[in-house]
Design a protein around this motif. Structure first.
Motif, PDB file in Angstrom:
ATOM      1  N   VAL A 238     -21.655  34.726 -29.685  1.00 21.16           N
ATOM      2  CA  VAL A 238     -21.448  34.554 -31.059  1.00 21.16           C
ATOM      3  C   VAL A 238     -22.003  36.013 -31.591  1.00 21.16           C
ATOM      4  CG1 VAL A 238     -22.498  33.521 -33.305  1.00 21.16           C
ATOM      5  CG2 VAL A 238     -21.698  32.114 -31.281  1.00 21.16           C
ATOM      6  N   ASP A 239     -23.189  36.281 -31.126  1.00 18.59           N
ATOM      7  CA  ASP A 239     -23.755  37.971 -31.248  1.00 18.59           C
ATOM      8  C   ASP A 239     -22.656  38.956 -31.437  1.00 18.59           C
ATOM      9  OD1 ASP A 239     -26.020  36.973 -32.424  1.00 18.59           O
ATOM     10  OD2 ASP A 239     -27.187  37.419 -30.419  1.00 18.59           O
ATOM     11  N   ILE A 240     -21.846  38.804 -30.110  1.00 18.03           N
ATOM     12  CA  ILE A 240     -20.961  39.984 -30.007  1.00 18.03           C
ATOM     13  C   ILE A 240     -19.750  39.623 -30.824  1.00 18.03           C
ATOM     14  CG2 ILE A 240     -19.107  40.558 -28.466  1.00 18.03           C
ATOM     15  CD1 ILE A 240     -21.009  40.022 -25.910  1.00 18.03           C
ATOM     16  N   GLU A 241     -19.266  38.533 -31.038  1.00 21.86           N
ATOM     17  CA  GLU A 241     -18.209  38.328 -32.250  1.00 21.86           C
ATOM     18  C   GLU A 241     -18.677  38.698 -33.360  1.00 21.86           C
ATOM     19  OE1 GLU A 241     -16.757  34.110 -32.252  1.00 21.86           O
ATOM     20  OE2 GLU A 241     -16.334  34.176 -29.971  1.00 21.86           O
TER      21      GLU A 241
ATOM     22  N   HIS B 129     -13.990  48.266 -45.055  1.00 21.90           N
ATOM     23  CA  HIS B 129     -14.436  48.909 -45.996  1.00 21.90           C
ATOM     24  C   HIS B 129     -14.267  50.477 -46.099  1.00 21.90           C
ATOM     25  CE1 HIS B 129     -17.591  49.815 -49.255  1.00 21.90           C
ATOM     26  NE2 HIS B 129     -18.088  50.714 -48.316  1.00 21.90           N
ATOM     27  N   ASP B 130     -14.097  50.976 -44.949  1.00 20.81           N
ATOM     28  CA  ASP B 130     -13.707  52.574 -44.985  1.00 20.81           C
ATOM     29  C   ASP B 130     -12.231  52.690 -45.539  1.00 20.81           C
ATOM     30  OD1 ASP B 130     -16.311  53.234 -44.162  1.00 20.81           O
ATOM     31  OD2 ASP B 130     -15.888  53.284 -42.204  1.00 20.81           O
TER      32      ASP B 130
ATOM     33  N   ARG C  13     -18.533  42.628 -37.797  1.00 19.33           N
ATOM     34  CA  ARG C  13     -19.210  43.628 -38.446  1.00 19.33           C
ATOM     35  C   ARG C  13     -18.403  45.115 -38.527  1.00 19.33           C
ATOM     36  NH1 ARG C  13     -22.758  47.363 -38.827  1.00 19.33           N
ATOM     37  NH2 ARG C  13     -23.936  47.809 -37.085  1.00 19.33           N
ATOM     38  N   GLU C  14     -18.095  45.270 -37.296  1.00 21.43           N
ATOM     39  CA  GLU C  14     -17.444  46.660 -37.199  1.00 21.43           C
ATOM     40  C   GLU C  14     -15.973  46.388 -38.033  1.00 21.43           C
ATOM     41  OE1 GLU C  14     -17.135  47.356 -33.053  1.00 21.43           O
ATOM     42  OE2 GLU C  14     -18.906  47.578 -32.799  1.00 21.43           O
TER      43      GLU C  14
END
Length: 137
Positions: free
Chosen positions: A20-23, A35-36, A28-29
């Motif tokens: 889940v952290d990796i996902e 956003h960029d 987030r990336e």
């Protein structure tokens, strides 16, 4: 056994949490990338708006230049028309004067011929004497 099962469950949960952290990190990336991309898109839209405003200004200036150029052209055409009319009036006026002078000369010649003819006919006796003198010689 219960301790092993609990430890296995904890390890499974740790593995799931890591996934889940990796996902979450991947999401987030992706969000940062979105956003960029959105920021770049907004910059491009802003640049396009600026370019469009410049284009409109340039078009307005061009239209003004064309209108001023057309005004100058109209003035030149009007001047040319006036000069041509003056020239035509001068040429046609001169031709009219020459025609009137020629008619007047012909009229005078006919009047002179008429006067001479009237004088000759009027002095028919004199003419008769001259013709008789030539015949009798």
């Amino acid at each position: 056994m219960e301790g092993v099962a609990l430890e296995t469950k904890v390890l499974e949960h740790d593995e799931k949490l890591k996934k889940v952290d990796i996902e979450l990190e991947n999401h987030r990336e992706q969000l940062l990338q979105l956003h960029d991309n959105d920021k770049k898109f907004q910059e491009e839209v802003s640049n396009l708006k600026t370019d469009l405003a410049k284009l409109r200004t340039g078009q307005s200036e061009l239209e003004l230049t064309v209108l001023k150029g057309n005004e100058g052209t109209r003035e030149l055409i009007q001047e040319n028309k006036e000069i041509t009319n003056k020239l035509l009036n001068h040429v046609l006026g001169t031709s009219e004067q020459e025609l009137q002078a020629e008619i007047h000369q012909k009229k005078q010649a006919w009047e002179l011929l008429g006067k001479v003819s009237a004088a000759v006919v009027g002095s028919g006796g004199l003419l008769y004497l001259i013709v008789e003198a030539f015949i009798t010689k």
